[in-house]
Design a protein around this motif. Sequence first.
Motif, PDB file in Angstrom:
ATOM      1  N   CYS A  64     -46.133  87.353 -48.445  1.00  0.00           N
ATOM      2  CA  CYS A  64     -45.103  86.310 -48.587  1.00  0.00           C
ATOM      3  C   CYS A  64     -45.495  85.256 -49.620  1.00  0.00           C
ATOM      4  CB  CYS A  64     -44.887  85.642 -47.244  1.00  0.00           C
ATOM      5  SG  CYS A  64     -43.722  84.286 -47.315  1.00  0.00           S
ATOM      6  N   HIS A  79     -33.544  91.320 -48.023  1.00  0.00           N
ATOM      7  CA  HIS A  79     -34.883  91.627 -48.545  1.00  0.00           C
ATOM      8  C   HIS A  79     -35.328  92.955 -47.932  1.00  0.00           C
ATOM      9  CE1 HIS A  79     -39.436  90.318 -48.624  1.00  0.00           C
ATOM     10  NE2 HIS A  79     -39.237  91.518 -49.116  1.00  0.00           N
ATOM     11  N   VAL A  93     -40.185  88.489 -39.029  1.00  0.00           N
ATOM     12  CA  VAL A  93     -41.319  89.324 -39.396  1.00  0.00           C
ATOM     13  C   VAL A  93     -42.110  88.508 -40.405  1.00  0.00           C
ATOM     14  CG1 VAL A  93     -40.267  90.480 -41.403  1.00  0.00           C
ATOM     15  CG2 VAL A  93     -41.872  91.754 -39.999  1.00  0.00           C
ATOM     16  N   TYR A  94     -43.430  88.664 -40.414  1.00  0.00           N
ATOM     17  CA  TYR A  94     -44.228  87.917 -41.386  1.00  0.00           C
ATOM     18  C   TYR A  94     -44.861  88.895 -42.373  1.00  0.00           C
ATOM     19  CZ  TYR A  94     -43.100  83.798 -38.831  1.00  0.00           C
ATOM     20  OH  TYR A  94     -42.379  82.784 -38.268  1.00  0.00           O
ATOM     21  N   CYS A  95     -44.302  88.884 -43.592  1.00  0.00           N
ATOM     22  CA  CYS A  95     -44.744  89.803 -44.638  1.00  0.00           C
ATOM     23  C   CYS A  95     -46.131  89.364 -45.116  1.00  0.00           C
ATOM     24  CB  CYS A  95     -43.761  89.773 -45.800  1.00  0.00           C
ATOM     25  SG  CYS A  95     -42.062  89.992 -45.273  1.00  0.00           S
ATOM     26  N   ARG A 103     -34.103  88.749 -44.104  1.00  0.00           N
ATOM     27  CA  ARG A 103     -34.647  90.062 -43.762  1.00  0.00           C
ATOM     28  C   ARG A 103     -34.131  90.472 -42.379  1.00  0.00           C
ATOM     29  NH1 ARG A 103     -38.431  93.746 -45.594  1.00  0.00           N
ATOM     30  NH2 ARG A 103     -40.479  93.226 -46.293  1.00  0.00           N
ATOM     31  N   VAL A 131     -44.668  79.099 -44.510  1.00  0.00           N
ATOM     32  CA  VAL A 131     -43.833  79.912 -43.617  1.00  0.00           C
ATOM     33  C   VAL A 131     -44.628  80.288 -42.372  1.00  0.00           C
ATOM     34  CG1 VAL A 131     -42.925  82.257 -43.424  1.00  0.00           C
ATOM     35  CG2 VAL A 131     -42.178  80.794 -45.277  1.00  0.00           C
ATOM     36  N   GLY A 161     -35.929  80.292 -46.655  1.00  0.00           N
ATOM     37  CA  GLY A 161     -36.895  79.684 -45.739  1.00  0.00           C
ATOM     38  C   GLY A 161     -38.288  80.243 -45.981  1.00  0.00           C
ATOM     39  N   GLY A 162     -38.844  80.829 -44.900  1.00  0.00           N
ATOM     40  CA  GLY A 162     -38.287  81.284 -43.664  1.00  0.00           C
ATOM     41  C   GLY A 162     -37.010  82.101 -43.833  1.00  0.00           C
ATOM     42  N   CYS A 193     -39.710  83.111 -39.433  1.00  0.00           N
ATOM     43  CA  CYS A 193     -39.141  84.423 -39.763  1.00  0.00           C
ATOM     44  C   CYS A 193     -39.226  85.312 -38.531  1.00  0.00           C
ATOM     45  CB  CYS A 193     -39.931  85.075 -40.889  1.00  0.00           C
ATOM     46  SG  CYS A 193     -39.738  84.223 -42.463  1.00  0.00           S
TER      47      CYS A 193
HETATM   48  S1  SF4 Z   1     -40.001  84.214 -46.035  1.00  0.00           S
HETATM   49 FE1  SF4 Z   1     -39.374  86.308 -46.605  1.00  0.00          FE
HETATM   50  S2  SF4 Z   1     -41.213  87.162 -47.583  1.00  0.00           S
HETATM   51 FE2  SF4 Z   1     -41.899  85.375 -46.390  1.00  0.00          FE
HETATM   52  S3  SF4 Z   1     -42.478  86.217 -44.380  1.00  0.00           S
HETATM   53 FE3  SF4 Z   1     -40.345  85.540 -44.222  1.00  0.00          FE
HETATM   54  S4  SF4 Z   1     -39.163  87.428 -44.644  1.00  0.00           S
HETATM   55 FE4  SF4 Z   1     -41.249  87.786 -45.414  1.00  0.00          FE
END
Ligand code: SF4
Length: 329
Positions: A86, A185, A81-83, A157, A92, A125-126, A79
């Motif tokens: 998640c 998202h 950004v890493y939420c 995202r 991920v 994904g990801g 990704c």
């Molecule tokens: S898969 Fe979606 S929720 Fe998970 S870290 Fe990536 S953007 Fe964020």
Amino acid sequence: MPELSPVVARFRLGIPPEIRRRIRRADDALGRQFVPDVRELDRAPGEVPDPIGDQRFSPVEGLVHRYPDRVLLLPTLLCHVYCRFCFRRETVGDPGRGVLTEARTTAALQWLHQHPAVREVILTGGDPLVLSVARLARLVSRLAEVPHLRILRLHTRVPIVAPERITPELGEALRSRLATWVVLHTNHPDELGPAALAAAATLSGWGFPLLSQSVLLAGVNDQAETLIALFRTLVENRVKPYYLHHLDRAEGTDHFRVPLSRGQELVGVLRGRLSGIAQPTYVLDIPGGYGKVPIGPNYLHGGPTEGPGVYQVTDPWGGLHDYADLEGR
Ligand code: SF4
């Protein structure tokens, strides 16, 4: 901060410049979503590595087939950004499993060719939009060669957190005979700065219908005014709010949890305040992979109260009314 080292050793960290610029404090709505927190090392009852049961429904690596007419295809587990909440945080961001190999992509496509009931592929994904434009173009064109596929959906995202990636070359890569929908998202109106909104406008200008999905998160968007501002901004920018997710039980996410009753209360407030096109469906992915269902609030109550076919209905402001279902008599 040294106390965060075990957190980032366990769950990947990544905050792109567009989001870094918008975070004012680690505990504001954006900071809470993306800045690591020691509470991520806690384990609450019911939290599991694979909360929505992807593994159970994966016939070949990179595919999840839970419903007869559609599949998830995960071409990458990376990704931008890493939420911190998640739902796939166990997998991920794992650099060892970053991008689905060519051989595995071919196996997934072969599976698709053999399953004519599947009409829709959801790239997730990801985040599929971290892939290079060349790789995406090749994947989209190979999907378009599967004769029974009609719909391509991208869950991403990227337009919000890395809007500079929404380039004309990307638009070309995504163009195909498939009806292509993009699901953004986004969880808080502070994510929707001028660059993110311009990226959304570019995507809709290319003819892709836009939807949104948001996760209900404590300390981020668990106030009615925040959700109202978010959904109004989205609709004003041609994005239809689609899902408001109840938080999945991924490990180390308990500090984000909002009780289901509070979620229903908030959604009830939205019903009285927002236009129909600004209302998302509040949904729960049933743990274990049993599917996604709306979780209310309910407006039709109790079945017959005064004889056959008489119900009570709650109006958008909480008043109760009898309703006679004449067809049921
Ligand atoms: S898969 Fe979606 S929720 Fe998970 S870290 Fe990536 S953007 Fe964020």
